[in-house]
Design a protein around this motif. Structure first.
Motif, PDB file in Angstrom:
ATOM      1  N   HIS A   1      25.129  37.420  39.878  1.00 49.93           N
ATOM      2  CA  HIS A   1      24.086  37.131  38.900  1.00 49.93           C
ATOM      3  C   HIS A   1      24.641  37.439  37.513  1.00 49.93           C
ATOM      4  O   HIS A   1      24.974  38.586  37.217  1.00 49.93           O
ATOM      5  CB  HIS A   1      22.842  37.984  39.184  1.00 49.93           C
ATOM      6  CG  HIS A   1      21.621  37.479  38.505  1.00 49.93           C
ATOM      7  ND1 HIS A   1      20.663  36.763  39.172  1.00 49.93           N
ATOM      8  CD2 HIS A   1      21.226  37.550  37.215  1.00 49.93           C
ATOM      9  CE1 HIS A   1      19.709  36.430  38.317  1.00 49.93           C
ATOM     10  NE2 HIS A   1      20.030  36.901  37.130  1.00 49.93           N
ATOM     11  N   ALA A   2      24.749  36.431  36.655  1.00 50.27           N
ATOM     12  CA  ALA A   2      25.319  36.595  35.314  1.00 50.27           C
ATOM     13  C   ALA A   2      24.363  37.344  34.405  1.00 50.27           C
ATOM     14  O   ALA A   2      23.143  37.204  34.504  1.00 50.27           O
ATOM     15  CB  ALA A   2      25.639  35.229  34.720  1.00 50.27           C
ATOM     16  N   GLY A   3      24.948  38.160  33.524  1.00 46.92           N
ATOM     17  CA  GLY A   3      24.108  38.887  32.574  1.00 46.92           C
ATOM     18  C   GLY A   3      24.912  39.831  31.703  1.00 46.92           C
ATOM     19  O   GLY A   3      26.113  39.643  31.495  1.00 46.92           O
TER      20      GLY A   3
ATOM     21  N   PHE B   1      21.440  46.667  33.431  1.00 47.78           N
ATOM     22  CA  PHE B   1      21.952  45.319  33.652  1.00 47.78           C
ATOM     23  C   PHE B   1      20.799  44.357  33.408  1.00 47.78           C
ATOM     24  O   PHE B   1      19.737  44.466  34.024  1.00 47.78           O
ATOM     25  CB  PHE B   1      22.488  45.115  35.072  1.00 47.78           C
ATOM     26  CG  PHE B   1      22.997  43.716  35.302  1.00 47.78           C
ATOM     27  CD1 PHE B   1      24.256  43.341  34.853  1.00 47.78           C
ATOM     28  CD2 PHE B   1      22.198  42.759  35.909  1.00 47.78           C
ATOM     29  CE1 PHE B   1      24.711  42.044  35.025  1.00 47.78           C
ATOM     30  CE2 PHE B   1      22.645  41.462  36.089  1.00 47.78           C
ATOM     31  CZ  PHE B   1      23.906  41.104  35.637  1.00 47.78           C
ATOM     32  N   TYR B   2      21.019  43.436  32.500  1.00 50.26           N
ATOM     33  CA  TYR B   2      20.024  42.416  32.182  1.00 50.26           C
ATOM     34  C   TYR B   2      20.570  41.078  32.649  1.00 50.26           C
ATOM     35  O   TYR B   2      21.508  40.543  32.071  1.00 50.26           O
ATOM     36  CB  TYR B   2      19.733  42.389  30.681  1.00 50.26           C
ATOM     37  CG  TYR B   2      18.782  41.290  30.279  1.00 50.26           C
ATOM     38  CD1 TYR B   2      17.415  41.416  30.490  1.00 50.26           C
ATOM     39  CD2 TYR B   2      19.251  40.113  29.708  1.00 50.26           C
ATOM     40  CE1 TYR B   2      16.543  40.394  30.135  1.00 50.26           C
ATOM     41  CE2 TYR B   2      18.386  39.088  29.359  1.00 50.26           C
ATOM     42  CZ  TYR B   2      17.035  39.241  29.577  1.00 50.26           C
ATOM     43  OH  TYR B   2      16.169  38.236  29.234  1.00 50.26           O
ATOM     44  N   GLY B   3      20.016  40.556  33.734  1.00 48.02           N
ATOM     45  CA  GLY B   3      20.444  39.278  34.285  1.00 48.02           C
ATOM     46  C   GLY B   3      19.778  38.132  33.556  1.00 48.02           C
ATOM     47  O   GLY B   3      18.555  38.118  33.371  1.00 48.02           O
TER      48      GLY B   3
ATOM     49  N   VAL C   1      16.352  42.739  35.882  1.00 49.33           N
ATOM     50  CA  VAL C   1      16.616  43.947  35.113  1.00 49.33           C
ATOM     51  C   VAL C   1      16.833  45.090  36.098  1.00 49.33           C
ATOM     52  O   VAL C   1      15.957  45.410  36.891  1.00 49.33           O
ATOM     53  CB  VAL C   1      15.451  44.289  34.155  1.00 49.33           C
ATOM     54  CG1 VAL C   1      15.742  45.580  33.398  1.00 49.33           C
ATOM     55  CG2 VAL C   1      15.185  43.141  33.189  1.00 49.33           C
ATOM     56  N   GLU C   2      18.022  45.662  36.054  1.00 49.30           N
ATOM     57  CA  GLU C   2      18.366  46.826  36.878  1.00 49.30           C
ATOM     58  C   GLU C   2      18.682  47.969  35.931  1.00 49.30           C
ATOM     59  O   GLU C   2      19.431  47.799  34.976  1.00 49.30           O
ATOM     60  CB  GLU C   2      19.602  46.541  37.732  1.00 49.30           C
ATOM     61  CG  GLU C   2      19.363  45.651  38.912  1.00 49.30           C
ATOM     62  CD  GLU C   2      18.628  46.335  40.046  1.00 49.30           C
ATOM     63  OE1 GLU C   2      18.632  47.585  40.127  1.00 49.30           O
ATOM     64  OE2 GLU C   2      18.048  45.617  40.855  1.00 49.30           O
ATOM     65  N   GLU C   3      18.114  49.131  36.191  1.00 50.98           N
ATOM     66  CA  GLU C   3      18.441  50.291  35.374  1.00 50.98           C
ATOM     67  C   GLU C   3      19.010  51.398  36.235  1.00 50.98           C
ATOM     68  O   GLU C   3      18.644  51.550  37.403  1.00 50.98           O
ATOM     69  CB  GLU C   3      17.234  50.769  34.583  1.00 50.98           C
ATOM     70  CG  GLU C   3      16.014  51.113  35.380  1.00 50.98           C
ATOM     71  CD  GLU C   3      14.863  51.501  34.470  1.00 50.98           C
ATOM     72  OE1 GLU C   3      14.698  52.709  34.246  1.00 50.98           O
ATOM     73  OE2 GLU C   3      14.159  50.600  34.009  1.00 50.98           O
ATOM     74  N   PHE C   4      19.942  52.137  35.654  1.00 51.78           N
ATOM     75  CA  PHE C   4      20.664  53.174  36.369  1.00 51.78           C
ATOM     76  C   PHE C   4      20.690  54.436  35.497  1.00 51.78           C
ATOM     77  O   PHE C   4      21.241  54.392  34.396  1.00 51.78           O
ATOM     78  CB  PHE C   4      22.108  52.739  36.648  1.00 51.78           C
ATOM     79  CG  PHE C   4      22.229  51.374  37.289  1.00 51.78           C
ATOM     80  CD1 PHE C   4      22.101  51.220  38.660  1.00 51.78           C
ATOM     81  CD2 PHE C   4      22.466  50.251  36.515  1.00 51.78           C
ATOM     82  CE1 PHE C   4      22.217  49.963  39.247  1.00 51.78           C
ATOM     83  CE2 PHE C   4      22.592  48.991  37.088  1.00 51.78           C
ATOM     84  CZ  PHE C   4      22.466  48.850  38.464  1.00 51.78           C
ATOM     85  N   SER C   5      20.108  55.523  35.986  1.00 53.57           N
ATOM     86  CA  SER C   5      20.169  56.772  35.216  1.00 53.57           C
ATOM     87  C   SER C   5      21.565  57.371  35.392  1.00 53.57           C
ATOM     88  O   SER C   5      22.152  57.305  36.471  1.00 53.57           O
ATOM     89  CB  SER C   5      19.090  57.752  35.661  1.00 53.57           C
ATOM     90  OG  SER C   5      19.385  58.279  36.919  1.00 53.57           O
ATOM     91  N   TYR C   6      22.075  57.938  34.326  1.00 53.23           N
ATOM     92  CA  TYR C   6      23.431  58.493  34.357  1.00 53.23           C
ATOM     93  C   TYR C   6      23.565  59.601  35.402  1.00 53.23           C
ATOM     94  O   TYR C   6      24.605  59.735  36.037  1.00 53.23           O
ATOM     95  CB  TYR C   6      23.824  59.022  32.976  1.00 53.23           C
ATOM     96  CG  TYR C   6      24.059  57.938  31.959  1.00 53.23           C
ATOM     97  CD1 TYR C   6      25.135  57.068  32.073  1.00 53.23           C
ATOM     98  CD2 TYR C   6      23.209  57.777  30.867  1.00 53.23           C
ATOM     99  CE1 TYR C   6      25.357  56.069  31.148  1.00 53.23           C
ATOM    100  CE2 TYR C   6      23.431  56.786  29.923  1.00 53.23           C
ATOM    101  CZ  TYR C   6      24.502  55.930  30.071  1.00 53.23           C
ATOM    102  OH  TYR C   6      24.717  54.935  29.149  1.00 53.23           O
ATOM    103  N   SER C   7      22.521  60.368  35.610  1.00 53.66           N
ATOM    104  CA  SER C   7      22.612  61.507  36.527  1.00 53.66           C
ATOM    105  C   SER C   7      22.713  61.087  37.992  1.00 53.66           C
ATOM    106  O   SER C   7      23.141  61.883  38.830  1.00 53.66           O
ATOM    107  CB  SER C   7      21.414  62.435  36.330  1.00 53.66           C
ATOM    108  OG  SER C   7      20.208  61.742  36.560  1.00 53.66           O
TER     109      SER C   7
ATOM    110  N   VAL D   1      13.628  45.059  26.696  1.00 51.03           N
ATOM    111  CA  VAL D   1      13.640  45.957  27.858  1.00 51.03           C
ATOM    112  C   VAL D   1      14.116  47.371  27.496  1.00 51.03           C
ATOM    113  O   VAL D   1      14.153  48.240  28.363  1.00 51.03           O
ATOM    114  CB  VAL D   1      14.478  45.387  29.033  1.00 51.03           C
ATOM    115  CG1 VAL D   1      13.851  44.135  29.584  1.00 51.03           C
ATOM    116  CG2 VAL D   1      15.915  45.164  28.640  1.00 51.03           C
ATOM    117  N   LEU D   2      14.459  47.588  26.230  1.00 56.01           N
ATOM    118  CA  LEU D   2      14.870  48.920  25.791  1.00 56.01           C
ATOM    119  C   LEU D   2      13.643  49.791  25.555  1.00 56.01           C
ATOM    120  O   LEU D   2      12.603  49.307  25.104  1.00 56.01           O
ATOM    121  CB  LEU D   2      15.690  48.839  24.500  1.00 56.01           C
ATOM    122  CG  LEU D   2      17.037  48.130  24.574  1.00 56.01           C
ATOM    123  CD1 LEU D   2      17.686  48.080  23.202  1.00 56.01           C
ATOM    124  CD2 LEU D   2      17.963  48.804  25.577  1.00 56.01           C
TER     125      LEU D   2
END
Length: 127
Positions: free
Chosen positions: A35-37, A48-50, A61-67, A11-12
Motif C-alpha cells: 500500500h503506497a503512502g 503511516f498514511y496510505g 492510517v496506521e500509527e505506532f507508538s515509539y514505546s 491526521v496529526l
C-alpha cells in the motif's frame, strides 16, 4: 516536505510535528499487496498514511507508538532497501522507498524510541 505535510496534516494531533518522512509502500500482516503512502516520524509517534487509490477506497492510517516498537532496521534486498519493523509482536515491512534519506529517518526514530523508553523506565524503576 510541505506537500507531504499538507496531505498528512489532518491526521496529526495537536502539537504534533513531522520530523522526518519517507515515501514508501507498506506490507503488513493483514494485507498481501503493498500500500503506497508516507511513513512519517513525528515528535509523538510513527505514522503511516496510505494514499487512497480511488474515491471508493478510504485512506489507510496506521500509527505506532515509539514505546511499543520492538525493533526497526534497514535491510537490503534484490529490489533495494527496506525497513523491517516489529511492533507489538507484528511484522511490518516498508519498501519501495523513494527520494528521501532513510538513514536520517532511522536515526530520528531510534532517538525517539530511546526518549520514550528511557522516560518510562525513569517513571517506573525496577527495584
Amino acid at each position: 516536505m510541505n506537500s507531504i505535510k499538507n496531505q498528512v496534516e489532518h491526521v496529526l494531533h495537536e502539537g504534533e510535528n513531522i520530523i522526518e518522512c519517507l515515501t514508501c509502500s507498506l506490507v503488513a500482516h493483514y494485507c498481501l499487496a503493498p500500500h503506497a503512502g508516507f511513513f512519517a516520524a513525528t515528535n509523538k509517534r510513527l505514522l503511516f498514511y496510505g494514499i487512497p487509490v480511488s474515491e471508493t477506497n478510504k485512506e489507510l492510517v496506521e500509527e505506532f507508538s515509539y514505546s511499543n516498537i520492538t525493533s526497526i532496521e534497514e535491510k537490503r534486498g534484490i529490489t533495494g532497501k527496506h525497513i523491517h519493523m516489529y511492533y507489538n509482536q507484528d511484522f511490518y515491512k516498508f519498501q519501495q522507498i523513494q527520494g528521501m534519506n532513510m538513514f536520517d529517518f532511522l536515526v530520528a526514530v531510534k532517538e525517539k524510541m530511546c526518549m520514550f523508553t528511557a522516560s518510562a523506565k525513569e517513571r517506573y524503576p525496577v527495584r
